[in-house]
Every structure is written in structure tokens, then in C-alpha cells.
Motif scaffolding. Structure first.
Motif, PDB file in Angstrom:
ATOM      1  N   ASP A  96      15.984  79.867   3.415  1.00  0.00           N
ATOM      2  CA  ASP A  96      15.758  81.305   3.476  1.00  0.00           C
ATOM      3  C   ASP A  96      15.764  81.685   4.951  1.00  0.00           C
ATOM      4  O   ASP A  96      15.513  80.820   5.798  1.00  0.00           O
ATOM      5  CB  ASP A  96      14.393  81.631   2.829  1.00  0.00           C
ATOM      6  N   ARG A 163       9.034  94.084  -0.900  1.00  0.00           N
ATOM      7  CA  ARG A 163      10.079  93.392  -0.129  1.00  0.00           C
ATOM      8  C   ARG A 163      10.976  94.360   0.645  1.00  0.00           C
ATOM      9  O   ARG A 163      12.002  93.965   1.188  1.00  0.00           O
ATOM     10  CB  ARG A 163      10.947  92.512  -1.039  1.00  0.00           C
ATOM     11  N   LYS A 196      22.093  89.481  -1.929  1.00  0.00           N
ATOM     12  CA  LYS A 196      21.074  89.355  -2.976  1.00  0.00           C
ATOM     13  C   LYS A 196      20.223  90.599  -3.014  1.00  0.00           C
ATOM     14  O   LYS A 196      20.292  91.427  -2.092  1.00  0.00           O
ATOM     15  CB  LYS A 196      20.209  88.111  -2.719  1.00  0.00           C
ATOM     16  N   HIS A 197      19.415  90.850  -4.048  1.00  0.00           N
ATOM     17  CA  HIS A 197      19.277  90.152  -5.316  1.00  0.00           C
ATOM     18  C   HIS A 197      20.001  91.022  -6.346  1.00  0.00           C
ATOM     19  O   HIS A 197      19.606  92.170  -6.563  1.00  0.00           O
ATOM     20  CB  HIS A 197      17.813  90.024  -5.678  1.00  0.00           C
ATOM     21  N   TYR A 243      15.986  88.316 -10.590  1.00  0.00           N
ATOM     22  CA  TYR A 243      15.096  87.879 -11.674  1.00  0.00           C
ATOM     23  C   TYR A 243      15.106  88.846 -12.857  1.00  0.00           C
ATOM     24  O   TYR A 243      15.001  88.433 -14.008  1.00  0.00           O
ATOM     25  CB  TYR A 243      13.648  87.826 -11.164  1.00  0.00           C
ATOM     26  N   ASP A 275      18.655  83.239  -8.706  1.00  0.00           N
ATOM     27  CA  ASP A 275      17.441  83.191  -7.909  1.00  0.00           C
ATOM     28  C   ASP A 275      16.634  82.012  -8.419  1.00  0.00           C
ATOM     29  O   ASP A 275      16.939  81.425  -9.465  1.00  0.00           O
ATOM     30  CB  ASP A 275      16.672  84.518  -8.022  1.00  0.00           C
ATOM     31  N   TRP A 276      15.611  81.657  -7.714  1.00  0.00           N
ATOM     32  CA  TRP A 276      14.859  80.433  -7.987  1.00  0.00           C
ATOM     33  C   TRP A 276      13.913  80.623  -9.183  1.00  0.00           C
ATOM     34  O   TRP A 276      12.930  81.356  -9.095  1.00  0.00           O
ATOM     35  CB  TRP A 276      14.074  80.032  -6.740  1.00  0.00           C
ATOM     36  N   GLU A 475       6.701  89.308  -0.504  1.00  0.00           N
ATOM     37  CA  GLU A 475       7.377  89.057  -1.772  1.00  0.00           C
ATOM     38  C   GLU A 475       6.317  88.763  -2.824  1.00  0.00           C
ATOM     39  O   GLU A 475       5.298  88.151  -2.534  1.00  0.00           O
ATOM     40  CB  GLU A 475       8.289  87.847  -1.608  1.00  0.00           C
ATOM     41  N   PHE A 577       5.220  82.298  -8.673  1.00  0.00           N
ATOM     42  CA  PHE A 577       5.673  81.109  -9.401  1.00  0.00           C
ATOM     43  C   PHE A 577       4.485  80.507 -10.136  1.00  0.00           C
ATOM     44  O   PHE A 577       3.425  80.322  -9.548  1.00  0.00           O
ATOM     45  CB  PHE A 577       6.246  80.092  -8.412  1.00  0.00           C
TER      46      PHE A 577
HETATM   47  C1  GLC Z   1      12.784  83.598  -4.043  1.00  0.00           C
HETATM   48  C2  GLC Z   1      13.447  84.859  -3.663  1.00  0.00           C
HETATM   49  C3  GLC Z   1      14.774  84.667  -3.004  1.00  0.00           C
HETATM   50  C4  GLC Z   1      14.780  83.367  -2.214  1.00  0.00           C
HETATM   51  C5  GLC Z   1      14.627  82.231  -3.200  1.00  0.00           C
HETATM   52  C6  GLC Z   1      14.561  80.871  -2.497  1.00  0.00           C
HETATM   53  O1  GLC Z   1      11.915  83.731  -5.085  1.00  0.00           O
HETATM   54  O2  GLC Z   1      13.519  85.902  -4.621  1.00  0.00           O
HETATM   55  O3  GLC Z   1      15.019  85.795  -2.153  1.00  0.00           O
HETATM   56  O4  GLC Z   1      16.006  83.237  -1.482  1.00  0.00           O
HETATM   57  O5  GLC Z   1      13.495  82.390  -4.045  1.00  0.00           O
HETATM   58  O6  GLC Z   1      13.350  80.765  -1.806  1.00  0.00           O
END
Ligand code: GLC
Length: 732
Positions: A96, A163, A196-197, A243, A275-276, A475, A577
Motif C-alpha cells: 500500500d 477515507r 481503486k476501489h 468491497y 480488495d483484501w 480506513e 477485518f
Molecule cells: C484494504 C483496502 C485497500 C488496500 C488493501 C490492501 O482493506 O481497502 O485499499 O489496498 O486492503 O491492504
């Protein structure tokens, strides 16, 4: 090595190559010929890949969550996709993100943080965007990464989006243009940038469950237009899907977004990554997703065994797997990842810090300056500096994009912030020290602002007061438009004690200012980045003319917002997460493409400060507008510096109405630096798409008369003109 062994090794290699049915030892890697096109090179290496190896390229790890399984040579970072060494396919090492090489929890990091994205947008300067991207892309290479997950270009529909600091404001042309330049800057280092996103991920509350509901024409003329401009002009190697759901379907399994828009309409040749933690099933592959990212965050690794099974069952075709692999490889060839392998080392944070400082100096917006309180006089007898941890540094945003250079200081996060990610990180560039360096430390007193009475007492006895206020955001959480931690009370107390008060805002974006009429001067410095304290002082003391212009409207109240109550704000759980996610909910966008200034033009409401607003230490006037028509329109006019010192202005050109539509739209701008008394004639050409409406599945330019205004911001038409433009259509 003993000769016999050498011969043995060669034979082993040859037999291995032959038995695995791949490239014979004799054929040099034909795909390494840089004279071939990226697509031809991708096809050549694709022929050598087994099916399993192809699948292996289509899902990537989140090293931070790999635990002992993480190979020693893979850094704590955002992503890792193992390559295929025998074919020379490199590992993908992903970092990132938007504001520099994020620390990702690594200690003793030494990356250089840029000012925030919204600050970059306030420069209105594509060259600065390119230079900023080139610097962080260079540092990504120097730190061993060949992908920078940059390119956040979601529009600022809501000032409370946590964000916004990563993105580029409310207007699709400004945001898309600067995002494209940043992407080009990053990729000039032969590493991949993302965009993104994708798409309309315009709030953090419920980001993993919400369903964005918007009319297609409005979508195409706003959020999608920002991506279209960024992707068309920036040509990112990859696009990261978001997402949230769009129109009922998750963005990362949304055929409309990933196939119809990106591929069929925009003909973009790159690869899509999720996205992750944004993949919910193998069906994402047929919808147009090419690669699963951060697989440890998904319920299971979909693009491995389940994808193989789906090919076996016929749910996903082998041809689709080949296409996914082809898109991935062709982007790596196109950007130069194969031909320019990254090699860690060589960071020059001193030189790179100046790139960040120059950007911040152009980003600072002078909002108010009564009785020329600014520029500050170095000769002021007694200067009070108050609040904002100005003795420590400058605030930065939290989450995956967090850059935490050496010497950063972290303060506790506010209640309700996501459990993951660091604290409130301040970059080590103290405005107090920069002010002291210009006035002689003896006459500068600091108060941290926690005790408002004590701060007011110090202010009362000073000739001039500089009060810093900060609004941290991250975020995973949305914010209020009001300054946190009682800072409004602090400013009110200080301005009541001394009207010669300069308020320096270090905010994520637009904020309310109940004390505005009491402040002598107001400066918006956003998240100032590396050397931000120095940049702020240079503007305060007039070493640099304040030249930033607002990339987003500052509303006068939350009642002016399209959604006064942030959707989902009544959901108890903050996103993050592993945190429980609230029940799905819809977010409707009745404002359509009328984001920010466009809606104020329609409603006639008055914001606190309009889009494009910003003052200088000198003055400018515009004259002699001529508008020429034809396939598109151009505006030619003269800008003059009417003051006694050099300065930089950014006159803006707006479409105010067309033959069938009355929507105000930014269609261009010019940034000029003029000496006192100097004049310059500038011509601004409107991209045809900015005159078009989305209709009948494409862009349509209505023939007829177009009204144009030139002004210093969206609410002030200094010059007006009109011309005729020919009817026509543009490719979607
Ligand atoms: C995050 C973000 C994204 C980032 C990715 C990797 O949750 O939404 O912007 O690049 O995960 O960290």
C-alpha cells in the motif's frame, strides 16, 4: 562444483524441462524479447504454463497474516503472489498505497509520506501529481515492491467518509486527471499501480455489506467517469474492485463493472484484483475478476482448489482461466516488471522529502485573511502557538495507507476506531519548530490547547496567535464534520482572547467552523506529509504564495448533505477485518451525478466555502473571454496579477448549461504564476466527454448553444460566454 556434477545438473535440468512438458532448455525465453507486444509476450509464456501454474498466479497472500508460513524473504506487507521461477515470472510483491510505501506494521520504516490525496487534489496540478507518484513509486521499488496499490479515486460524495484523505475530491475531471498523472508517475518506475476501489465505495460504514444503488447515467457521469478518465489516461496495470455491492451484486463479482464497463466499453487490457477479503465465491471469475487478493481474509481461498473444481465441472472455462492469466501477465510486461526486476536499496529520503514538501506548499488553501494578518511578520514580538500537537509534528490518516516514517509519534485512537491498524500517527515535522526557526525561539510560546483558559490567557498576551486543529480519520470508520476533542471550543476561546488569530486546519477534508467569523485568518493544510511543518511555515511567512484551491465543497452544515444521516450510522458495529459486520443495507444516491458544487448550483444553497475556492497574498482578475465552438469548446481569456507580489492562481472554466441540460460542470482549468502586474492569456479546451450526457448506452453531445463561466471558484462567474457545439457521440 565438480565437472561431473555440472554435467549431471545440466542433464537434470533438461530432463525436468522435457518431462514437465514445458519450454525446452534450448529455446531461450522468447517472451523476454522486449520488441514483442505485451500481449504477444503473455501468449508465449502462457503456452509454457501448466494449468496448475496458471491457477497459482490467480490468488495472492496477505503476508501480514501468514504467520510462520510466510517465507523469510517476503516482507510484512499487503500482498505476495508467488511467481514461476523456471519461466522467469517474478513474484508479485504488493505494498500500500496512496500516500507512499505503507509501513504495514514494519518497524523502523523510512518511507516518505506524501501529503494526503485530497491535498494533492488541492494543487490542481497534474505535474505535481506525476512527480509525487514517481517519488513513491521509486521508493516502492527501492523497498522491494513491484506493485503499489495506489490510485484511490472514489469521489468525495460525503465529507464524513473516513477515507476521503486518500482520494482526490468531489469532481470527476479533477480527480480522474490527477489520479491518471499519479498512476503514470508510479508506473514510470516500471512497477504496477492500481486504480481503486472500483466502484462507488464512498463511505466506510458498512463498506463490506452495503449495496450502492444509483441510476446508470448518473453513475457514468460521476464515480465511473473519474475511473474512466484515470484508467484511460493513466493505464494502470490493475484495477482493484471494491468491497461493497453495486446494484445488488458485490463489486468483485459484478459483470456490469468488471466486464461490461471495464472491458467491453473502456477496452481496458489490464487485470482486475479483488480488495483484501472481498471475494465471496468462484463465480467472481466468470463475472470478470482475474485475481483474488489477500486470500487469508476470505472465507476460503476461492481461486485455488474451488476454481480448479469449477473448471473441471465446466462452471468456469479453461479459456477463462487462460484469459485471467493472460491479462495478469500482459500487464506485467506492459509496465516493465519483467524487464526491470526490483532491487531493494538506495532510498534517499532527504531528496524525496522535498517532493512531498513542494506538493504540500501547493496544496495549502488560504480560506480567510482579514487585515492581511498573513503573511506573518517574522518581526512579531510575541507569537503564541497553540494545539494540534504542533510541537510534535503533523497528523496523518490511518488504515492500510498509513506511512509511518522514522520518528513518527503515535497517539491513542478515539473510541470506536477499528481495532486493526496503528494509532493516530503524527509525522515528525513540527510546525512549532519551523515557526521558531523563522522568528527566533525566544518570542514563540507554545500551549498544547488541552486547557482552553490557559490557551486563551497565552493568546491574550500575544501579538499574533497560530492555533492548530487536527481531525484524524482512518480506513474502516467514518467521521463527523465537526472537529473532534473539543477543538471548536479551543478556537472559540482563543479567538475571543485575541482576534489576531490564525487557524491552521489539518483535516481529512471539509469541516464545520462555528468560529469562522471570529478568526482573523484560516488556512487548510490537510494532512501535510513529510516536511509538512516546514511547508506550513513557508506559506504562513509568505515565502510561498498560498495557491491551493478546494477540491471539495465545504458545506455550511450537515443539513446541506445529500444524506444528512450517514447511511448505516445507526449500525452499532464499526467495520474491520474480523469484526462482525452489520446487516446489509442500501445506500441511495438521489443526487445522482450532482455531487458537491453541482448540487449547490441546482439548489441555490450557500456552502461555507465553494469548490475551487482559495485566496492568494496577491490578487487576480480575468478579462477578454472568447469561447470557440465546433466539436468541443475552448475558452480563451487573460489572467492578470493585480497585487504587489508574485502569486499563483487557478482560474476554472465551468459549463453552466447546454442545449438540453442545465448542470454545472468543471470542464477545465489553468494554473498560472504571475509577477506583480503581469498578464497572461490562456486557452482551456474542454474534453468532449465533459459536454456529453450518458444516454442510449453511450456518450451523446447535444448540438446547440453551450453557456460557459470562468471564475476563481464554482460559485463565482467572473466572465461568461457561449458558443455552439456540434452534435455527436463518443465511444462508451
Ligand atoms: C484494504 C483496502 C485497500 C488496500 C488493501 C490492501 O482493506 O481497502 O485499499 O489496498 O486492503 O491492504
Amino acid at each position: 562444483m565438480h565437472r561431473g556434477l555440472v554435467v549431471g545438473a545440466c542433464v537434470a535440468t533438461l530432463s525436468l524441462a522435457l518431462t514437465s512438458g514445458v519450454q525446452s532448455a534450448g529455446a531461450a525465453k522468447a517472451w523476454m524479447n522486449p520488441k514483442l507486444s505485451p500481449d504477444a509476450r503473455a501468449d508465449l509464456v502462457l503456452k509454457e504454463l501448466t494449468f496448475d501454474e496458471q491457477i497459482g498466479l490467480l490468488h495472492g497472500h496477505f503476508p501480514t497474516l501468514m504467520g510462520p508460513k510466510k517465507p523469510a524473504h517476503i516482507q510484512q506487507s499487503a500482498g505476495w503472489v508467488p511467481g514461476v521461477p523456471r519461466l522467469g515470472i517474478p513474484d508479485l510483491t504488493e505494498s500500500d498505497a496512496s500516500l507512499g510505501v505503507a509501513s504495514a506494521g514494519r518497524k523502523d520504516d523510512d518511507a516518505t509520506p506524501l501529503p494526503s490525496g485530497v491535498a494533492l487534489a488541492a494543487t490542481w496540478d497534474a505535474r505535481t501529481a506525476f512527480e509525487s507518484g514517481a517519488m513513491i513509486g521509486k521508493q516502492a521499488r527501492q523497498k522491494g515492491f513491484n506493485v503499489l496499490l495506489n490510485g484511490g479515486v472514489n469521489l468525495l460524495r460525503d465529507p464524513r467518509n473516513g477515507r476521503n484523505f486518500e482520494y482526490l475530491g468531489e469532481d470527476p475531471l479533477l480527480a480522474g486527471t490527477l489520479s491518471a498523472a499519479t498512476i503514470r508517475g508510479i508506473q514510470s518506475n516500471h512497477i504496477v499501480s492500481t486504480s481503486k476501489h472500483f466502484a462507488i465505495n464512498d463511505q466506510e460504514t458498512g463498506r463490506m455489506v452495503l449495496d450502492a444503488v444509483i441510476d446508470e447515467a448518473a453513475f457514468r457521469e460521476s464515480d465511473l467517469l473519474a475511473f474512466e478518465i484515470a484508467i484511460e489516461a493513466g493505464q494502470p496495470g490493475s484495477v482493484m474492485c471494491a468491497y461493497n455491492r453495486v446494484g445488488g451484486t458485490y463489486a468483485c463479482e459484478n459483470p456490469f463493472l468488471l466486464t461490461k464497463v471495464l472491458r467491453d466499453d473502456w477496452k481496458w487490457p489490464g487485470w482486475t484484483m479483488s480488495d483484501w477479503g472481498a471475494v465471496h465465491g468462484v463465480n467472481a471469475a466468470t463475472a470478470g475478476l482475474d485475481q483474488e487478493s489477500g486470500q487469508q481474509l476470505d472465507k476460503q481461498v476461492f481461486f485455488d482448489a474451488p476454481l480448479k473444481a469449477a473448471v473441471k465441472s465446466g462452471e468456469v472455462s479453461k479459456a477463462r482461466v487462460r484469459e485471467m492469466t493472460h491479462r495478469y501477465l500482459r500487464s506485467l510486461f506492459a509496465v516493465g516488471v519483467f524487464d526491470h526486476p526490483v532491487k531493494a536499496g538506495g532510498l534517499d529520503t532527504k531528496a524525496d522529502g522535498l517532493v512531498a514538501q513542494r506538493a504540500e506548499e501547493q496544496a495549502i488553501v488560504l480560506l480567510k485573511n482579514e487585515h492581511s494578518l498573513l503573511p506573518m511578520l517574522a518581526g512579531a514580538k510575541q507569537i503564541a502557538v497553540i494545539g494540534g500537537h504542533a510541537d510534535v509534528g503533523v497528523v496523518s490518516g490511518g488504515g492500510s495507507s498509513q506511512v509511518a516514517p522514522l520518528g513518527s509519534v503515535s497517539f491513542a485512537k478515539p473510541k470506536g476506531a477499528p481495532s486493526w491498524g496503528g494509532g493516530q500517527v503524527y509525522h515528525p515535522s513540527a510546525p512549532l519548530a519551523a515557526i521558531q526557526a523563522r522568528t527566533g525561539g525566544g518570542r514563540v510560546a507554545f500551549n498544547d490547547g488541552t486547557d482552553h483558559a490557559a490557551a486563551a490567557a497565552l493568546a491574550h498576551n500575544a501579538d499574533v496567535v497560530v492555533v492548530f486543529v487536527t481531525q484524524w480519520s482512518t480506513e474502516g470508520m467514518d467521521i463527523s464534520m465537526s472537529l473532534p476533542d473539543g477543538q471548536d471550543g479551543l478556537v472559540s476561546a482563543v479567538t475571543a482572547a485575541n482576534p489576531n488569530t490564525i487557524v491552521v486546519l489539518e483535516t481529512a477534508g471539509p469541516v464545520l467552523m462555528p468560529w469562522r467569523d471570529k478568526a482573523g485568518a484560516i488556512v487548510e493544510a490537510w494532512y501535510p506529509g513529510a516536511r509538512g511543518g516546514e511547508a506550513i511555515a513557508r506559506v504562513l511567512f509568505g515565502e510561498v504564495d498560498p495557491q491551493g484551491r478546494l477540491p471539495a465543497t465545504f458545506p455550511a452544515s450537515e443539513a446541506q448533505l445529500a444524506r444528512p444521516m450517514l447511511p448505516g450510522a445507526d449500525q452499532a458495529v464499526v467495520e474491520g477485518f474480523g469484526a462482525a459486520t452489520p446487516a446489509p443495507f442500501e445506500v441511495h444516491y438521489p443526487e445522482g451525478s450532482d455531487i458537491g458544487y453541482r448540487s449547490y448550483a441546482k439548489s441555490g444553497q450557500t456552502p461555507l466555502y465553494p469548490f475551487g475556492y482559495g485566496l492568494s497574498y496577491t490578487g487576480f482578475k480575468y478579462a477578454g473571454l472568447k469561447v470557440a465552438g465546433g466539436k468541443t469548446l475552448t475558452a480563451t481569456f487573460t489572467v492578470s496579477n493585480t497585487g504587489k507580489r508574485a502569486g499563483t492562481d487557478t482560474p476554472q472554466v465551468y459549463l453552466t448549461s447546454g442545449p438540453k441540460r442545465h448542470q454545472q460542470r468543471l470542464i477545465g482549468w489553468s494554473k498560472v504564476t504571475l509577477k506583480p502586474g503581469e498578464s497572461r492569456t490562456v486557452t482551456v479546451a474542454a474534453p468532449r466527454r465533459m459536454l456529453a450526457s450518458w444516454a442510449d448506452h453511450g456518450w451523446k453531445v447535444d448540438g446547440g448553444a453551450y453557456q460557459v463561466a470562468v471564475g476563481p471558484n464554482a460559485a463565482t462567474a467572473s466572465l461568461k460566454g457561449s458558443t455552439k457545439v456540434a452534435a455527436g457521440t463518443l465511444k462508451p
